[in-house]
Scaffold this active site. Structure first.
Site, PDB file in Angstrom:
ATOM      1  N   GLY A  16       0.903  -0.583  -0.404  1.00 34.84           N
ATOM      2  CA  GLY A  16       0.213   0.448  -0.028  1.00 34.84           C
ATOM      3  C   GLY A  16       1.251   1.473   0.070  1.00 34.84           C
ATOM      4  O   GLY A  16       1.519   1.490  -0.742  1.00 34.84           O
ATOM      5  N   ILE A  17       0.337   2.491   1.185  1.00 40.39           N
ATOM      6  CA  ILE A  17       1.217   4.038   1.055  1.00 40.39           C
ATOM      7  C   ILE A  17       2.275   3.335   1.227  1.00 40.39           C
ATOM      8  O   ILE A  17       3.261   4.080   0.112  1.00 40.39           O
ATOM      9  CB  ILE A  17       0.624   4.260   2.090  1.00 40.39           C
ATOM     10  CG1 ILE A  17      -1.868   4.681   1.855  1.00 40.39           C
ATOM     11  CG2 ILE A  17       1.137   5.515   2.313  1.00 40.39           C
ATOM     12  CD1 ILE A  17      -2.286   5.326   2.709  1.00 40.39           C
ATOM     13  N   ASP A  49       8.612  -6.402  13.715  1.00 41.51           N
ATOM     14  CA  ASP A  49       7.287  -5.531  14.411  1.00 41.51           C
ATOM     15  C   ASP A  49       7.212  -4.142  15.095  1.00 41.51           C
ATOM     16  O   ASP A  49       8.408  -4.000  16.346  1.00 41.51           O
ATOM     17  CB  ASP A  49       6.729  -6.432  15.805  1.00 41.51           C
ATOM     18  CG  ASP A  49       5.040  -6.178  16.225  1.00 41.51           C
ATOM     19  OD1 ASP A  49       5.098  -4.859  16.048  1.00 41.51           O
ATOM     20  OD2 ASP A  49       4.875  -7.001  17.049  1.00 41.51           O
ATOM     21  N   TYR A 142      -9.255   2.408  15.552  1.00 41.42           N
ATOM     22  CA  TYR A 142      -8.595   2.749  15.422  1.00 41.42           C
ATOM     23  C   TYR A 142      -8.618   4.410  14.670  1.00 41.42           C
ATOM     24  O   TYR A 142      -7.496   5.088  14.716  1.00 41.42           O
ATOM     25  CB  TYR A 142      -8.795   3.406  13.195  1.00 41.42           C
ATOM     26  CG  TYR A 142      -8.138   3.480  12.398  1.00 41.42           C
ATOM     27  CD1 TYR A 142      -6.779   2.260  11.627  1.00 41.42           C
ATOM     28  CD2 TYR A 142      -8.697   4.409  11.634  1.00 41.42           C
ATOM     29  CE1 TYR A 142      -6.411   3.258  10.605  1.00 41.42           C
ATOM     30  CE2 TYR A 142      -8.042   4.862  10.126  1.00 41.42           C
ATOM     31  CZ  TYR A 142      -6.903   3.990  10.310  1.00 41.42           C
ATOM     32  OH  TYR A 142      -6.055   4.603   9.023  1.00 41.42           O
ATOM     33  N   LYS A 146      -5.523   7.445  15.137  1.00 43.53           N
ATOM     34  CA  LYS A 146      -5.266   8.119  14.808  1.00 43.53           C
ATOM     35  C   LYS A 146      -5.341   9.655  14.572  1.00 43.53           C
ATOM     36  O   LYS A 146      -4.621  10.622  14.822  1.00 43.53           O
ATOM     37  CB  LYS A 146      -5.407   8.109  13.123  1.00 43.53           C
ATOM     38  CG  LYS A 146      -5.297   7.173  12.258  1.00 43.53           C
ATOM     39  CD  LYS A 146      -3.888   7.076  12.185  1.00 43.53           C
ATOM     40  CE  LYS A 146      -3.895   5.589  11.612  1.00 43.53           C
ATOM     41  NZ  LYS A 146      -2.423   5.589  10.721  1.00 43.53           N
ATOM     42  N   THR A 179      -5.649   0.929  -1.150  1.00 47.32           N
ATOM     43  CA  THR A 179      -4.748   0.014  -0.717  1.00 47.32           C
ATOM     44  C   THR A 179      -5.155  -1.082  -1.080  1.00 47.32           C
ATOM     45  O   THR A 179      -6.574  -1.334  -0.311  1.00 47.32           O
ATOM     46  CB  THR A 179      -3.838   0.600   0.167  1.00 47.32           C
ATOM     47  OG1 THR A 179      -4.907   0.869   1.353  1.00 47.32           O
ATOM     48  CG2 THR A 179      -3.562   2.297  -0.001  1.00 47.32           C
ATOM     49  N   PRO A 180      -4.224  -2.042  -0.378  1.00 49.97           N
ATOM     50  CA  PRO A 180      -4.586  -3.828   0.438  1.00 49.97           C
ATOM     51  C   PRO A 180      -5.751  -3.516   1.390  1.00 49.97           C
ATOM     52  O   PRO A 180      -7.288  -3.914   1.801  1.00 49.97           O
ATOM     53  CB  PRO A 180      -4.005  -4.749  -0.037  1.00 49.97           C
ATOM     54  CG  PRO A 180      -2.650  -3.825  -0.425  1.00 49.97           C
ATOM     55  CD  PRO A 180      -2.408  -2.392  -0.557  1.00 49.97           C
TER      56      PRO A 180
HETATM   57  N1  LIG Z   1      -5.524   3.380   2.997  1.00 49.04           N
HETATM   58  C1  LIG Z   1      -5.927   3.858   3.172  1.00 49.04           C
HETATM   59  O1  LIG Z   1      -7.552   4.203   3.052  1.00 49.04           O
HETATM   60  C2  LIG Z   1      -5.436   4.997   4.419  1.00 49.04           C
HETATM   61  C3  LIG Z   1      -6.282   6.218   5.105  1.00 49.04           C
HETATM   62  C4  LIG Z   1      -5.502   6.760   5.761  1.00 49.04           C
HETATM   63  C5  LIG Z   1      -4.996   6.556   6.346  1.00 49.04           C
HETATM   64  N2  LIG Z   1      -4.029   5.045   6.569  1.00 49.04           N
HETATM   65  C6  LIG Z   1      -2.238   4.574   6.629  1.00 49.04           C
HETATM   66  O2  LIG Z   1      -1.656   4.199   5.839  1.00 49.04           O
HETATM   67  C7  LIG Z   1      -0.909   3.671   6.040  1.00 49.04           C
HETATM   68  C8  LIG Z   1      -0.739   2.486   5.727  1.00 49.04           C
HETATM   69  O3  LIG Z   1      -1.874   1.755   5.232  1.00 49.04           O
HETATM   70  P1  LIG Z   1      -2.130   1.519   4.127  1.00 49.04           P
HETATM   71  O4  LIG Z   1      -3.818   1.051   3.605  1.00 49.04           O
HETATM   72  O5  LIG Z   1      -0.902   1.145   2.877  1.00 49.04           O
HETATM   73  O6  LIG Z   1      -1.683  -0.801   4.334  1.00 49.04           O
HETATM   74  P2  LIG Z   1      -1.634  -2.361   3.941  1.00 49.04           P
HETATM   75  O7  LIG Z   1      -2.382  -3.270   4.989  1.00 49.04           O
HETATM   76  O8  LIG Z   1      -1.674  -2.245   2.354  1.00 49.04           O
HETATM   77  O9  LIG Z   1      -0.054  -1.500   4.488  1.00 49.04           O
HETATM   78  C9  LIG Z   1       0.512  -2.214   5.443  1.00 49.04           C
HETATM   79  C10 LIG Z   1       1.730  -2.112   5.694  1.00 49.04           C
HETATM   80  O10 LIG Z   1       2.352  -1.934   7.404  1.00 49.04           O
HETATM   81  C11 LIG Z   1       2.400  -3.421   7.720  1.00 49.04           C
HETATM   82  N3  LIG Z   1       2.252  -3.645   9.230  1.00 49.04           N
HETATM   83  C12 LIG Z   1       1.179  -3.788   9.749  1.00 49.04           C
HETATM   84  N4  LIG Z   1       0.590  -4.030  11.307  1.00 49.04           N
HETATM   85  C13 LIG Z   1       2.438  -3.948  11.307  1.00 49.04           C
HETATM   86  C14 LIG Z   1       3.765  -4.246  12.663  1.00 49.04           C
HETATM   87  N5  LIG Z   1       3.308  -4.630  13.794  1.00 49.04           N
HETATM   88  N6  LIG Z   1       4.915  -3.361  12.083  1.00 49.04           N
HETATM   89  C15 LIG Z   1       5.378  -3.954  11.415  1.00 49.04           C
HETATM   90  N7  LIG Z   1       5.285  -3.370  10.292  1.00 49.04           N
HETATM   91  C16 LIG Z   1       3.301  -3.823   9.898  1.00 49.04           C
HETATM   92  C17 LIG Z   1       1.673  -4.544   7.185  1.00 49.04           C
HETATM   93  O11 LIG Z   1       2.804  -6.139   6.732  1.00 49.04           O
HETATM   94  C18 LIG Z   1       0.946  -3.545   5.820  1.00 49.04           C
HETATM   95  O12 LIG Z   1       2.885  -3.810   5.290  1.00 49.04           O
HETATM   96  C19 LIG Z   1      -1.089   3.043   7.711  1.00 49.04           C
HETATM   97  O13 LIG Z   1      -0.682   3.729   9.122  1.00 49.04           O
HETATM   98  C20 LIG Z   1      -2.836   3.946   7.394  1.00 49.04           C
HETATM   99  O14 LIG Z   1      -3.803   4.000   8.842  1.00 49.04           O
HETATM  100  C21 LIG Z   1      -4.445   4.584   5.411  1.00 49.04           C
END
Ligand SMILES: NC(=O)c1ccc[n+]([C@@H]2O[C@H](COP(=O)([O-])OP(=O)(O)OC[C@H]3O[C@@H](n4cnc5c(N)ncnc54)[C@H](O)[C@@H]3O)[C@@H](O)[C@H]2O)c1
Length: 241
Positions: A16-17, A49, A142, A146, A179-180
Site C-alpha cells: 500500500g502506501i 514488528d 483506529y 490516529k 490500498t490492500p
Molecule cells: N488506505 C487508506 O485508506 C488509509 C487512509 C488513511 C490512512 N492510512 C494509513 O496509511 C498507512 C498504510 O496503510 P495501507 O492502507 O497502505 O495499509 P496496508 O495494509 O496496505 O499496508 C500496511 C503495511 O503495514 C505492515 N504492518 C502492519 N502491522 C505492522 C507491524 N506491527 N509492524 C510492521 N509492519 C506492520 C503490513 O504488513 C503492511 O505491509 C497506515 O498507517 C494507515 O492507517 C490508510
C-alpha cells in the site's frame, strides 16, 4: 533526484502506501530500508514488528552500521481491525491497534532522533489519517489512534525545534486510499456504498497511494526545510466540508 544520497527508513513498506513511498523515494535517488512485519523480496529489507522497542534499536544500529546515517523516517505501518465500534471493540483489538498505530510510531520517533541530531538534519514523516480529524463511528480504536498520531507529531516537532535544529517532524493524513487495507474494507461494504464514499469527496474519488507518496516526498526533501509540526491532508477536499 530530490533525495539523492539520502538514507530513508520506511515502515509498512511491504504494501500500500508504505510500498508506494519506498518506490517513489528510490526513484528520487534515496537508499531505502523497508521495515515490515511481512518479509518481501528485494534489497534492504528489515523484518520487524514496529510495536517492539528492541526491533527499533536493532534497525537503527543496522542502518547506521551499513550506511552511516539516517536522513528520513516514514512511519507508515498501520492496521485497521474489524469489529471496531466503541461497543464491539474488545480490549485486545484496542490494545493491538494502539500498539501498531501509535506505540510503533512513538518508538520510531524516539529512536531515530539521536542519529538525526548528530547529523544536524533529518525528516520524520508520520502517516496519520483524515480519521484523526473527523471521526468514523465504525472505527473507534483506529480513529482514536490516529487522533493520537496528530498530537504525537506536534509534540515531537516542538521537542526537535528546541533540541535538534534541522530535524523536523510532519504528518501526511490520507483520505480513503486504494490500498490492500482499503480494498479489504471496501469488499465488505454493501453494493453502492463505494460510490457513495467516492462522491462524499469533493474531488469525486478515493485517493491513490502514489498521491500520498508525492506529499511524503515533499516533506522528506530539502524543499520543505521551513515546515515542521504540519499535517498535510491529502483528502480530495473531504475535511474541507
Ligand atoms: N488506505 C487508506 O485508506 C488509509 C487512509 C488513511 C490512512 N492510512 C494509513 O496509511 C498507512 C498504510 O496503510 P495501507 O492502507 O497502505 O495499509 P496496508 O495494509 O496496505 O499496508 C500496511 C503495511 O503495514 C505492515 N504492518 C502492519 N502491522 C505492522 C507491524 N506491527 N509492524 C510492521 N509492519 C506492520 C503490513 O504488513 C503492511 O505491509 C497506515 O498507517 C494507515 O492507517 C490508510
Amino acid at each position: 533526484m530530490k533525495l539523492a544520497s539520502k538514507v530513508a527508513i520506511v515502515t509498512g513498506a511491504a504494501s500500500g502506501i508504505g510500498a508506494a513511498i519506498a518506490e517513489r523515494f528510490r526513484s528520487e535517488g534515496a537508499m531505502v530500508v523497508s521495515a515490515d512485519l511481512e518479509a518481501i523480496p528485494g534489497p534492504e529489507i528489515h523484518k520487524m514488528d514496529v510495536s517492539v522497542e528492541e526491533g527499533w534499536v536493532s534497525l537503527i544500529l543496522e542502518v547506521l552500521g551499513r550506511h552511516g546515517r539516517v536522513d528520513i523516517l516514514v512511519n507508515a505501518a498501520g492496521i485497521s481491525l474489524n469489529e471496531d465500534t466503541v461497543e464491539a471493540c474488545t480490549p485486545e483489538t484496542l490494545a493491538r491497534t494502539f500498539a501498531v498505530n501509535l506505540d510503533g510510531m512513538f518508538l520510531g520517533c524516539k529512536h531515530v532522533i539521536a542519529p538525526m541530531r548528530r547529523q544536524g538534519n533529518g525528516s520524520i514523516i508520520n502517516i496519520g489519517s483524515i480519521l484523526g480529524r473527523v471521526a468514523d463511528g465504525a472505527s473507534a480504536a483506529y480513529t482514536a489512534s490516529k487522533g493520537g498520531v496528530g498530537m504525537l507529531t506536534k509534540s515531537t516537532a516542538l521537542h526537535l525545534a528546541r533540541t535538534a535544529l534541522g530535524v523536523r517532524c510532519n504528518q501526511v493524513s490520507p483520505t480513503y486510499t486504494l490500498t490492500p487495507m482499503m480494498e479489504r474494507w471496501l469488499a465488505e461494504l454493501p453494493a453502492g456504498n463505494r460510490r457513495a464514499l467516492e462522491t462524499a469527496h469533493p474531488l469525486g474519488r478515493l485517493g491513490r497511494p502514489q498521491e500520498i507518496a508525492a506529499a511524503a516526498l515533499f516533506l522528506a526533501s530539502d524543499e520543505s526545510q521551513a515546515i515542521t509540526g504540519a499535517d498535510f491532508l491529502v483528502d480530495g477536499g473531504y475535511t474541507a466540508q
